[in-house]
Structure formats: structure tokens, C-alpha cells
Write a protein that holds these residues in place. Structure first.
Motif, PDB file in Angstrom:
ATOM      1  N   GLU A   1       1.114   4.029  -2.546  1.00  0.00           N
ATOM      2  CA  GLU A   1       1.269   5.321  -2.505  1.00  0.00           C
ATOM      3  C   GLU A   1       2.095   6.653  -3.286  1.00  0.00           C
ATOM      4  OE1 GLU A   1      -0.068   5.842   1.978  1.00  0.00           O
ATOM      5  OE2 GLU A   1      -1.946   5.666   1.405  1.00  0.00           O
TER       6      GLU A   1
ATOM      7  N   ARG B   1       0.621   6.986 -10.724  1.00  0.00           N
ATOM      8  CA  ARG B   1      -0.843   5.672 -10.879  1.00  0.00           C
ATOM      9  C   ARG B   1      -0.861   4.937 -12.367  1.00  0.00           C
ATOM     10  NH1 ARG B   1      -5.425   4.260  -8.917  1.00  0.00           N
ATOM     11  NH2 ARG B   1      -6.258   4.675 -10.936  1.00  0.00           N
TER      12      ARG B   1
ATOM     13  N   LYS C   1       0.928  -1.568  -0.420  1.00  0.00           N
ATOM     14  CA  LYS C   1      -0.086  -0.417  -0.178  1.00  0.00           C
ATOM     15  C   LYS C   1       0.793   1.495  -0.156  1.00  0.00           C
ATOM     16  CE  LYS C   1      -4.443   1.453   2.220  1.00  0.00           C
ATOM     17  NZ  LYS C   1      -4.406   1.629   3.328  1.00  0.00           N
ATOM     18  N   ARG C   2       1.752   1.193   1.001  1.00  0.00           N
ATOM     19  CA  ARG C   2       2.910   2.466   0.860  1.00  0.00           C
ATOM     20  C   ARG C   2       3.854   3.074  -0.356  1.00  0.00           C
ATOM     21  NH1 ARG C   2       7.957   3.719   2.503  1.00  0.00           N
ATOM     22  NH2 ARG C   2       8.709   1.669   2.368  1.00  0.00           N
TER      23      ARG C   2
ATOM     24  N   ILE D   1       3.036  11.366  -2.463  1.00  0.00           N
ATOM     25  CA  ILE D   1       1.910  10.608  -2.167  1.00  0.00           C
ATOM     26  C   ILE D   1       1.125  10.137  -3.747  1.00  0.00           C
ATOM     27  CG2 ILE D   1      -0.960  10.524  -2.206  1.00  0.00           C
ATOM     28  CD1 ILE D   1       0.100  11.652   0.460  1.00  0.00           C
TER      29      ILE D   1
END
Lengths: 651, 368
Positions: free
Chosen positions: A196, A200, A192-193, B94
Motif C-alpha cells: 500500500e 504501484r 500488504k502494508r 498509500i
């Protein structure tokens, strides 16, 4: 503030007019108002167009939203060895997944899947819960690695399993698993990290990314670019029409300078023992062999390991996951005498005529420092050539004393010690080059001259990796160039021509050629002259130069307390080290070998280097005729492999 | 302490418009984020808290007023530039870009503050160089530079959307401030001439990035698909909408980022043309209120602060709605008051504070 001071327009704005009075600003504000009005009209008009003129159309589309986006994962670049043998491939693997919104009756589906492939209701529940919040048209993986039988069943009952999909994924397969495990590394599912933090467009949930070795350091090149298809699906969730497709583009292929033959030879020579080999081409820095023993099977990371398997692997006292060739740090032992010789000559502490007398030991401070030949009564008068050949400790004690710790440290650094070599692999250790400043900082103590004696023969705080040893030897072999080790020879983009990797950085070590030549002659004598300590490294038809090393793990007294050498427990035995290069006339390979707790450099490490060089030069192996060797590392599984013994020891 | 006239001149209509728009946003977020089963506070509750905090910030900025804001403009600007630089080194990554900076327990997005800093610093700059006639090109080099520094730092993160916003806000301020028409034409012509040159010096992947920005169809993975789904959502809302919590596109997660960048499509799907129109008109009314306030300003820095504050609301609104309706390429810019996002909301409220601060003092004389 009082009312009498209420604005007197012209007086307020300094030299300028009050903005409200300034015709230019009035004009600008008016323009702004018009722009805002136009923008509002355009946006409202567009809203009108979409919602009222085209509303019916979009309402229909939304009611049976049939447009799905299907991800096309790129296939990973392949990895080949120097001679084009495939090392890392992609093989199809089948995954059972379900598209939640197409399922209809979960209870029925759960029962059927249980009957067909033995999925428990709990497993299905768990997968569904994990996928909560994800769009309902995204497949939820229920089981990986379907076998052929399950596949056939699922295909047969396909029409009774609405929403169920069998996804074909390409899975990494390592074809020389234990031979190049550390260099190539392995993949792991993206977490998950990482997700993030990544782009994408490149990574999605469920992607596999490099976790170790080249798979990790070259992730960007190998990964490839994701594609996608916009498709229309029917009520059962099956694709009925392809609207648009952008194919995925696969990652680039890597051809390594690593040669599988050499890896094999290294693996065979180190079988059952703990150690590592690094070999490189001294002319270019291309790494020919990088092997760490014991190895592991990277395929286990792809197909998944049981808890027990993982426990065994991670708790193995021999640490198979550690790449000793680049991250194992060892005292260099006598191989460090290459540095002491070069430094002594370059700094004019010694020259070709310097002769020191070795009586087997040397008094210094309030104790005696022994030469390894103490029992034989020492080496007598010794010059640099003899000192290297016979690894005379006293000669190097004296040279070291003349140089001092900081000049030795300077030359150790010049030969590439004390910092990572810059090979593109994760987890490389820098090693350690101590100097007086370091000692002060680390121990808050002054450097003692006695320590310089140990340092000069490679026994002090100095730590090196096998790759650093090979690189240091390459400096002697190639006439003074410090090369940067590289693993990748060419990168082949999909459908393109191989592109050679950029020329690695080389720096010149500031040492006169004749000084290096003296050292090189000494190294050749180590292997080829009588009294040399590494006669076991000789090859038929090729002249080898080398230097042995035996690095004590514990104090000599403690080691001797066990009496006979054979009785010393494995973990207290000395490390055996050897560095070599060949052919001495025009070197094309430089090797560094460490055998942990192996005993002696000449008898235990030199044959390993010889085996690797044999493979490199294509010399067939000599027939094994010696009796079995007793020294073997304690294996985690009690399966000690007998090794042919090599009588005769060196320093 | 507080002058009674300050209270009586407070622009209550503007406050009402803002609260109305904020309420629309919260109600819409209740629906847009209702199907997320995440942990912690519901998104609409968090947005309400941010709205409250935003009001406090607005009042604070208004009370401080243009005079004192002008004196801290430069220190504030340099602080923001330092933060933007720090983000590039120590920022949290992010989604592939580095925008957030952790300061103790707080995580801030310095790029949001950049717009505010640029407005203040430009207002302060031109106040000191007040003149009746329009500005010449050479006088504008420094202010353009002041806007470019944070904009380029933001571009490096990379955050193209916010970078564009900073530039557009700065351009609004500089244009309203007055540029000699002939110079404006020269600058415009210069830029057109320079474009092919810049293009030639760009690397392949940079060009690729520009292409996919201009032509999202070339990236069916992301933007184009999102755009289709957004258009379906908006269009299917028709005149009166599908009803609160009844938007199929949003409730079934066909929309990307539906509580942030695509919040307006949820609203348009569920409330139809009526809802979309109300929100657009509210935004328009707020912007016109700002322009009207600008008309009555008495000094240059007040004028520019009001224009800057207004631009900070106008541009993101136009770009966001335009994007959601498929008029512009997809850039991640939130719709003020409607999209979820604390930093964006607080910054927007600070912009309103700039307008209010000037409006409150319209009958008060002060030395510029």
C-alpha cells in the motif's frame, strides 16, 4: 432587511460596477458558457464516436477480451565482494500457477493436479480464496519450488491442464551464506502494508523485497524496473500474439569493499564462539570485514523455513540473527584508554613527562580502586607510553579524574562513539556515551567522581559496537580523520560501467598530530614491546598496533566468588575486546574485535584480529600446534568446536 | 431566524439536478463495486451516506452565505495550508503518495479542501480590491501566489491531478474576475518562453515523469492498458448499453479503479450512449445553472464564489470523462457525484453550497 432596500445596482459594488452590469464580466461569463458548451459537445461527440461509430468493434473486443497484461518482473542486482566473487545471485525457480478464468472445470483440474504434483484440494481452495477479488486473468500461485520431476510431469500433461501455467521466477541465492549473512541480509515477500505504501509501478503482489542487511538498505538500487507485455491469448489462455513489450530492466550490481577472504578468516577464528569483527580501511572508511558470530543461512529465508526451523533460529539464546558487528553494544573496557589518552593529552591534563605512581591500587573516596596488575604489586612509576603498553589502570584513573566526565564524553564523541557510524545497514546501534547531564536525566542522580574512575578505563556506562571500535582506531591510524564506514565500492547499472560510490564523509578530529602520535606509539608498544598486553597480535613482517580490553560483565567480587577462572559460568565471564591497526608505518587496516564472554582481550580477542589481518596481508596461517582450548560458548546444538589455546593473558 | 425569502429563492432546480446525478452515481456504484467481496458496508451504501452528509454540508455552506464565508476565508486558507504541510510530514502513504492525514479516528485528505480554500480566499481578496476596469498583471501576483502555495504542496505529495485542479479552478476565478487582455497575452507569452527554461533545470527523472504523463503509451504496464480497457468498456456499451449489472468489462475486472476514477466507463458500458449522455447533460445543466447564478450576482465576492463553485464541478467532470474516453492522459481525478469517494463528494457539495448560498440571497440586499 426589507424590500425597499432591494438592489440599486451602481451603488452596491463600492467603486466597481455590479458584476452583472460590468461589460467585462458579462463578456467573461459568456466566454465561460461557450467553453462549457464546447466541452460538452466534444465529450458527447467522443462518446458518440466510441459507442456508435466504433461500437461494433469494441463490442467484439469486449466479447472475447483477449488482451492480457503480463508482468515482467525485473531481476535483482547481483552482489560481489571486493575481489569480484559473486555473493548474491539469481537462480531460476519454478512456480505452479493457474489462471482462474481459463480453467473451466475446477473439479477435474483439482483431481489432476492432486495426481500429478500432490496438491491437496484444500491447498487449491485456499489459494483461490486468497486471490478473490483479483482479476480472473491474473495467475494464482499454487505451489512454489517445483522440482524437476514435477516440472516434467506438468509439461507432459500440459494440454489436459487448461489454465495451468509454470512460471519461471528468478530466486535469490546466497553463495557465501554463512560468511556474509548479516552484511548482505535477505529478502522477504512484500506484505500488504508495504504494498500500500509503495509505488504501484515498482512493486506488485508477490514481489520480494530486502528485509535485512544491504538487501534492505540498498533495495532501491538492487530492485530494478518492472516491464510488461501486452499479449493476445487464445481460448485456452495461451499466448498467441505479442502486441507490445517493454522489457524489465534489472537492478544495479553492487561491488562491496568486503573481502570474502577476511570474512572466512573471521568466521574461522570465531567459530563456536559469540562475537564480532569489524575491519575497515582507515584511509577511506571502506569496510573490509564485518562478521558476526554465530551466523545464519539467509537462503533459508528465500526457500522458506519450517515453523520448527524458524523457532530454532529465533529462539537461539545466542541470537544468530543479530548483527553484533554493528548492533552489539559492549563496554569498551581498556580499549577506551585510547580515548582517555587522547583526551588527556589534548586537554593538557597530562603530557609526555607526566608520571603517576601505580601501587596496584588507588584509594579514592572510601574505597580502593585496583589496577589489573594488583597481584604483581602495580606498575610503579608510569608515563603515558608505559601506561598504554601495560594498560595501567591507575594511570588512567588519575588522568580521568583530571579530565572529568564531561571532557571524556566530549572526546569519546569526537572519536565517533555514542552515535551510529552511518554505515548503510539497518538496525545500527548508537552505543552510549554517558556524561553528567545524561546521568541526571536517566537516573535523576549526580555524577559521582568514583564513576569517572571506572569511565576512564572503559567500565562505566559506556557502550560501543565493534564497528565503532574499528572506526575509533582508524582515527589514530590515519592521523585524525573520523571516517564514515561504507560497504559499497561501486554500483554497476545494467549494461553500464561501474560507478564508484560517492566519497564517504570524513571529519577532522580536533587533536594535534603529535598527541595522536604518542597514542599510536603506545599502541605499537602494546603489541611489539616486552610487557605489552597483546603480543599475540604480532604478524610476521608487519608491525601491528593495538589495544586490548577486558570488559567485566558482572562485578569483580561476584566473578571471583566462583574461585578459579575456569569455573566462572560462561554468561558471567568477561567480554574480550581488541582493537588493532597495521602496518603502523602506513596503516591500511583497522580492526575491532569482541568475543562475548571470551575471557581476556590479549589472549582471546587479539588472535581473532590477527587472523583477519593475516588474511588481509595474505600471510599464511601458522600451523596449529597448541593443545585444545577449554573455553567455548555453549552452542545451541551441542557441537563445541575445539579451539587452539593461547596461553598467557593480558588486560 | 430564517428569512422566508431565503427559502423561496432557494434554487430547487439545482438541488433536483444534483440529487438526480447523485442517484445515477449510487445506482452505478451498486454495479461497479458489486463484484468486490470486501468486508464492511457496501460501497453504494457508503456513497449514499456520504451523499446525505454532503447535503448537510451544502445546506450549511449555503446558510452561512458569502458574507460570513468571506470573513473566515483567510483563517480557513491558512488552516488548509498547515494541513497540507502536515501531510508531507505525517501523512499516510498509500500507493506511493502521501495524501491522507489521520486526525484522531478520522482520516482526511486536505488536498480536497484546498480548492475550496483557494476559491474563498480569492473571492475575499478581490472583494477588498473591487474595481470596474480589468485587473493588471501586477495586481494579480498576490492572488496567483495564494493559489500556487497549496498547489505546490499538493504537487509534492505527489498528486498531480489535484494540483492541476486547484490551478484550473483558481485560473477560472481569476479570468472571470477580469484580466486586461494585453496583460493576459503577456502572461501567456511569458509562460511559453519560460517553459524551455524550466525544462532545462529539471532533473532526468522529473522529465521522465512528464513524458509518461503526456505519452501513456510509453507505460504499457499501467495507463495505456487501462485506457484500452476503458475504451473497450465504453465503446462496447453502444447505444443502449449492455444493461445494469451486465457489463462484462466491469464485472470481470478488466477496468482499473472502476468504482472511483473509471466509474464513468462502467456507466457507459452498462447504460450505453443514453446513460452517458444523461450524466453529461446533468453535469452541463448544473454548470449552466451556476453560470446563470453568476450573472445575477450583486457583488464581486458572490460572483467569484459562484464561479469558483461552478469550476469545482466543471473541471473535474471534464478531465475525468475526457480521460476515461481517451482524450486526456490518465490522471487520478474522480467524477463528481459518480465516482466513489467521501472527501471528493463532500467538497463538491460544499461547492454547490457556495452557488446556493448566493442564489438564495439574490433578492436580499446586503452590504458587501
Amino acid at each position: 432587511m426589507n424590500l425597499s432596500q432591494v438592489p440599486k445596482p451602481a451603488s452596491v459594488g463600492g467603486r466597481g460596477l455590479e458584476p452583472g452590469e460590468n461589460p467585462n464580466i458579462r463578456m467573461a461569463l459568456l466566454t465561460a458558457a461557450v467553453v462549457v458548451g464546447l466541452a460538452l459537445v466534444v465529450l458527447l461527440g467522443r462518446l458518440w464516436y466510441l459507442q456508435l461509430l466504433k461500437g461494433e468493434h469494441f463490442r467484439l473486443l469486449s466479447e472475447n477480451n483477449r488482451i492480457r497484461l503480463v508482468d515482467l518482473a525485473p531481476s535483482r542486482g547481483l552482489i560481489f565482494d571486493a575481489e569480484g566473487r559473486l555473493l548474491a545471485d539469481n537462480r531460476p525457480a519454478f512456480t505452479l500457477a493457474v489462471i482462474p478464468e481459463d480453467v473451466g472445470d475446477w473439479a477435474v483440474l483439482t483431481r489432476r493436479l492432486h495426481n500429478l504434483v500432490g496438491l491437496s484440494p484444500e491447498e487449491i481452495d485456499k489459494a483461490r480464496r486468497a486471490a478473490q477479488g483479483a482479476p480472473p486473468f491474473k495467475p494464482v500461485v499454487l505451489r512454489n519450488h517445483l522440482d524437476r520431476h514435477q516440472l516434467a510431469l506438468l509439461e507432459t500433461f500440459r494440454y489436459e491442464l487448461p489454465g495451468v501455467k509454470v512460471l519461471v521466477r528468478y530466486q535469490r541465492a546466497y553463495l557465501a551464506p554463512r560468511l556474509a549473512a548479516h552484511v548482505i541480509g535477505y529478502l522477504g515477500e512484500i506484505n500488504k502494508r508495504e504494498l500500500e505504501q509503495s509505488n504501484r509501478a515498482v512493486y506488485r503482489m508477490g514481489d520480494w523485497v530486502g528485509r535485512y542487511g544491504l538487501e534492505k538498505s540498498r533495495e532501491q538500487v538492487l530492485h530494478g524496473r518492472r516491464g510488461a507485455r501486452q499479449v493476445e491469448v487464445d481460448a485456452m489462455g495461451r499466448e498467441i500474439k505479442l502486441i507490445k513489450e517493454v522489457p524489465a530492466s534489472r537492478g544495479a550490481d553492487l561491488t562491496l569493499s568486503i573481502n570474502l577472504n577476511l570474512q572466512k578468516a573471521a568466521a574461522k577464528a570465531l567459530e563456536g564462539r559469540v562475537g564480532a569483527v569489524a575491519a575497515l580501511d582507515p584511509r577511506t572508511g571502506q569496510v573490509l570485514c564485518l562478521y558476526s558470530s554465530p551466523a545464519f543461512d539467509p537462503n533459508d529465508f528465500i526457500t522458506g523455513m519450517s515453523t520448527k526451523q524458524w523457532k530454532e533460529l529465533s529462539e537461539d539464546p545466542r541470537h544468530p540473527l543479530k548483527d553484533r558487528a554493528i548492533s552489539g553494544m559492549y563496554p569498551p573496557g581498556s580499549t577506551y584508554k585510547i580515548i582517555t589518552s587522547a583526551a588527556g593529552l589534548a586537554e593538557k591534563a597530562i603530557d609526555l613527562t607526566t608520571r603517576f605512581f601505580c601501587a596496584g591500587q588507588m584509594p579514592f573516596g572510601n574505597r580502593y580502586y585496583r589496577c589489573w596488575a594488583y597481584k604483581k604489586g602495580g606498575h610503579g612509576y608510569t608515563d603515558i607510553h608505559k601506561a598504554i603498553r601495560e594498560s595501567c589502570d591507575v594511570f588512567f584513573y588519575k588522568t580521568g579524574l583530571k579530565l572529568g566526565v564531561d571532557r571524556l564524553a566530549k572526546w569519546a564523541r569526537a572519536f565517533g562513539l555514542g552515535r551510529p557510524t552511518g554505515i548503510s545497514l539497518p538496525h545500527e546501534s548508537p552505543g552510549l556515551v554517558p556524561d553528567s547531564k545524561w546521568k541526571k536525566k536517566r537516573f535523576k542522580e549526580r555524577w559521582q567522581d568514583g564513576e569517572t574512575l571506572s569511565l576512564a578505563i572503559g567500565q562505566s556506562f559506556t557502550l560501543v559496537t565493534p564497528l565503532q571500535m574499528a572506526r575509533m582506531t582508524a582515527v589514530v591510524a590515519n592521523g585524525g580523520m573520523l571516517v564514515t564506514p561504507t560497504l559499497v565500492k561501486t554500483v554497476t547499472p545494467p549494461g553500464g560501467e561501474p560507478v564508484p560510490a560517492p566519497e564517504p564523509v570524513k571529519t577532522r578530529v580536533p587533536i594535534a598530530p603529535e598527541h595522536l602520535d604518542t597514542v599510536a606509539k603506545g599502541l605499537a608498544a602494546v603489541v611489539n614491546e616486552p610487557h605489552g598486553t597483546a603480543r599475540r597480535a604480532r604478524l610476521p613482517g608487519i608491525t601491528v598496533g593495538g589495544k586490548t580490553g577486558t570488559a567485566q560483565v558482572v562485578g569483580l567480587k561476584f566473578e571471583k566468588s566462583f574461585g578459579d577462572e575456569e569455573n566462572v559460568p560462561w554468561k558471567y565471564r568477561s567480554h574480550a575486546l581488541f582493537v588493532a591497526y597495521a602496518p603502523v608505518e602506513n596503516p591500511t587496516i583497522a580492526v575491532g574485535v569482541v568475543v562475548e564472554h571470551g575471557g581476556h582481550g590479549g589472549s582471546d580477542a587479539a588472535p581473532v584480529a590477527a587472523a583477519v589481518m593475516r588474511a588481509y596481508f595474505g600471510i599464511p596461517e601458522p600451523p596449529p600446534k597448541e593443545p585444545p582450548k577449554p573455553k567455548a560458548a555453549p552452542a545451541a546444538q551441542p557441537k563445541p568446536k575445539k579451539k587452539p589455546a593461547r596461553p598467557g593473558a593480558g588486560a | 431566524m430564517i428569512d422566508r425569502r431565503l427559502v423561496s429563492s432557494f434554487d430547487w432546480l439545482l438541488l433536483f439536478l444534483v440529487l438526480a446525478l447523485g442517484a445515477c452515481g449510487v445506482i452505478n456504484l451498486y454495479s461497479a463495486a458489486s463484484s468486490f467481496t470486501g468486508s464492511g458496508m457496501a460501497v453504494y451504501v457508503k456513497q449514499t451516506y456520504w451523499l446525505g452528509l454532503g447535503l448537510v454540508v451544502m445546506l450549511a455552506v449555503a446558510m452561512i452565505g458569502p458574507q460570513r464565508l468571506s470573513t473566515i476565508a483567510y483563517p480557513f486558507y491558512f488552516l488548509v495550508v498547515i494541513l497540507l504541510t502536515a501531510v508531507l510530514f505525517w501523512g499516510k502513504v498509500i500507493g506511493g503518495s502521501q495524501r491522507w492525514l489521520a486526525l484522531g479516528p478520522m482520516v482526511i485528505q486536505p488536498s480536497e479542501l484546498a480548492r475550496l480554500a483557494v476559491v474563498l480566499v480569492l473571492a475575499s481578496f478581490f472583494q477588498r480590491r473591487d474595481q470596474t476596469e480589468p485587473y493588471r498583471l501586477h495586481q494579480l501576483l498576490l492572488p496567483v501566489g495564494l493559489a500556487l502555495v497549496p498547489a505546490l504542496l499538493i504537487l509534492k505529495e505527489p498528486d498531480l491531478g489535484t494540483c492541476l485542479l486547484v490551478l484550473m479552478v483558481a485560473a477560472s476565478v481569476i479570468l472571470v474576475n477580469g484580466v486586461k487582455l494585453r496583460d493576459l497575452a503577456i502572461a501567456g507569452g511569458g509562460m511559453i518562453v519560460a517553459l524551455p527554461l524550466v525544462w532545462r533545470f529539471m532533473k532526468g527523472y522529473q522529465k521522465q515523469r512528464i513524458f509518461s504523463f503526456l505519452d501513456p503509451e510509453s507505460d504499457p504496464l499501467g495507463s495505456a492498458y487501462h485506457l484500452i480497457q476503458s475504451k473497450i468498456a465504453v465503446g462496447s456499451g453502444q447505444f443502449i448499453g449492455k444493461g445494469f449489472l451486465a457489463g462484462t468489462q466491469s464485472q470481470l475486472h478488466f477496468l482499473p479503479e472502476q468504482h472511483t476514477d473509471f466509474a464513468f466507463s462502467v456507466l457507459a458500458e452498462e447504460w450505453g450512449f443514453i446513460g452517458g449522455m444523461v450524466v453529461l447533460l446533468l453535469v452541463g445543466a448544473i454548470v449552466y445553472r451556476g453560470i446563470a447564478t453568476a450573472y445575477r450576482t450583486k457583488d464581486r465576492q458572490s460572483l467569484l464564489m459562484v464561479i469558483g463553485g461552478t469550476a469545482m464541478i466543471f473541471w473535474p467532470a471534464v478531465i475525468n470523462v475526457g480521460m476515461v474516453l481517451g482524450l486526456f492522459p490518465v490522471v487520478g481525478i474522480p467524477l463528481p457525484f459518480v465516482s466513489y469517494g467521501g472527501s471528493s463528494l463532500v467538497t463538491t457539495m460544499a461547492a454547490l453550497g457556495l452557488i446556493q448560498g448566493v442564489a438564495m440571497r439574490r433578492f436580499v440586499f446586503h452590504r458587501p
